[in-house]
Design an enzyme around this catalytic site. Structure first.
Site, PDB file in Angstrom:
ATOM      1  N   THR A   1       0.929  -1.160  -0.011  1.00 27.09           N
ATOM      2  CA  THR A   1      -0.002   0.089   0.079  1.00 27.09           C
ATOM      3  C   THR A   1       0.839   1.115   0.008  1.00 27.09           C
ATOM      4  OG1 THR A   1       0.000   0.089   2.298  1.00 27.09           O
ATOM      5  CG2 THR A   1      -1.958  -1.410   1.364  1.00 27.09           C
TER       6      THR A   1
ATOM      7  N   LYS B   1       4.028   1.957  -3.647  1.00 27.21           N
ATOM      8  CA  LYS B   1       3.886   1.061  -4.800  1.00 27.21           C
ATOM      9  C   LYS B   1       4.791   1.280  -5.929  1.00 27.21           C
ATOM     10  CE  LYS B   1      -1.291   0.418  -3.646  1.00 27.21           C
ATOM     11  NZ  LYS B   1      -2.526   0.757  -4.297  1.00 27.21           N
TER      12      LYS B   1
ATOM     13  N   GLY C   1      -6.095  10.355  -9.429  1.00 24.56           N
ATOM     14  CA  GLY C   1      -4.834   9.750  -8.735  1.00 24.56           C
ATOM     15  C   GLY C   1      -4.357   8.409  -9.258  1.00 24.56           C
TER      16      GLY C   1
ATOM     17  N   ARG D   1      -3.688  16.652 -14.471  1.00 19.45           N
ATOM     18  CA  ARG D   1      -3.572  15.277 -13.741  1.00 19.45           C
ATOM     19  C   ARG D   1      -4.581  14.581 -14.549  1.00 19.45           C
ATOM     20  NH1 ARG D   1      -3.727  14.123  -7.732  1.00 19.45           N
ATOM     21  NH2 ARG D   1      -2.066  12.250  -8.316  1.00 19.45           N
TER      22      ARG D   1
END
Ligand SMILES: NC(=O)c1ccc[n+]([C@@H]2O[C@H](COP(=O)([O-])OP(=O)(O)OC[C@H]3O[C@@H](n4cnc5c(N)ncnc54)[C@H](OP(=O)(O)O)[C@@H]3O)[C@@H](O)[C@H]2O)c1
Length: 285
Positions: free
Chosen positions: A66, A70, A132, A159
């Protein structure tokens, strides 16, 4: 019972003590009668590569990974599957003969959850809100598995564009800001919230990232936030008669894929979900 013979896997993160992975995976091992166990190991930011090396040395069979490890774990592994190569992040490691192979099961976990709920995204028009880490793996998996058109909407449009670039080469993808999210939502089949908006304990607790007026009974509405399980977004979707899928569905199905990678067995998703709900103090539904 944990014995000298027990095969150990670990979830690493910072923080990790809140993780639902040990209860889900240990329930699955017990259900299958496997002499396996998962523990949670706190690993400080920046130590992800060292953790891969240490796990290999100690004969750990696999890792669940997690935040914030990553990307570091993907880089540190000896081998990476095609999705990890594309996204540069991994949430699973399998150790085999000393070699670490990195996988990511997040995006496919969500698609599996949708398929098992009777909502295959193949051929569908999809709006993904948020850009994200979770959104990237979802965009990659949904387009690889046949979504007809995907629009990524994000507060920070740059993004959203980067996230849209994670899509399969053959897919139709676009990127927009949040101002246009209502118009686009009205014209798609599936709306997925991948932002943290609506999460308990944050400033946006109780907020909606898509206006309720844009939701339709024909929609499948998905929220990957699972605290609370019934987010404000899912409550609004339910109120208009839309089908809904909660964030625990993705969490469970990405863990089912991890079990398959580690043990070559497929546990029933219901076993993992019941264990997670128990840990959250919620009844099964
Ligand atoms: N169910 C599951 O299995 C699962 C798996 C992974 C993650 N999650 C959950 O999914 C959420 C996102 O995780 P992540 O790893 O993708 O996080 P992340 O990389 O930090 O991305 C957060 C996203 O939320 C947006 N956002 C945050 N606050 C916002 C606000 N007030 N208004 C509008 N947009 C906002 C960000 O927009 P900007 O880019 O503009 O900052 C970004 O798109 C978290 O709640 C996490 O717990 C669930």
């Amino acid at each position: 019972m944990i014995a000298a013979s027990t095969t150990v896997v670990a979830v690493i993160g910072d923080p990790v003590r809140h993780s639902l992975s040990p209860v889900m995976h240990n329930a699955a091992f017990a259900h299958a009668g496997l002499d396996w166990a998962m523990v949670a190991l706190p690993v400080r930011a920046g130590d992800g590569a060292a953790a891969v090396s240490a796990a290999r040395t100690m004969g750990v069979a696999g890792l669940a990974v997690t935040m914030p490890h990553k990307a570091d774990v993907a880089a540190a592994a000896d081998h990476r599957d095609a999705t990890v190569q594309r996204l540069g992040v991994a949430n699973t490691v399998v150790f085999d003969g000393g070699a670490a192979t990195a996988y990511t099961t997040d995006g496919d976990g969500l698609v599996d959850a949708m398929v098992s709920a009777g909502h295959d995204p193949a051929g569908a028009r999809v709006l993904i809100v948020g850009a994200g880490g979770a959104a990237r793996s979802i965009v990659e998996a949904m387009t690889r598995r046949g979504a007809r058109a995907v629009t990524v909407a994000n507060r920070t449009v740059a993004r959203a564009e980067e996230c849209a670039a994670c899509a399969d080469a053959d897919a139709s993808v676009g990127a927009i800001g949040l101002d246009d999210v209502g118009d686009v939502a009205a014209a798609v089949d599936i709306v997925v919230n991948t932002t943290s908006v609506g999460m308990a304990g944050t400033d946006s607790e109780g907020a909606l990232v898509v206006p309720a007026a844009a939701l339709r009974p024909e929609h499948l509405v998905v929220d990957i936030v699972y605290h609370p399980l019934q987010t404000p977004f899912l409550v609004a979707a339910d109120a208009v008669g839309a089908a809904t899928l909660d964030g625990l569905a993705m969490l469970v199905h990405q863990a089912v894929r991890q079990q398959m990678l580690w043990t070559s067995q497929t546990p029933p998703a219901s076993v993992l979900r019941t264990a997670a709900l128990g840990a959250l103090g919620l009844a099964d539904s």
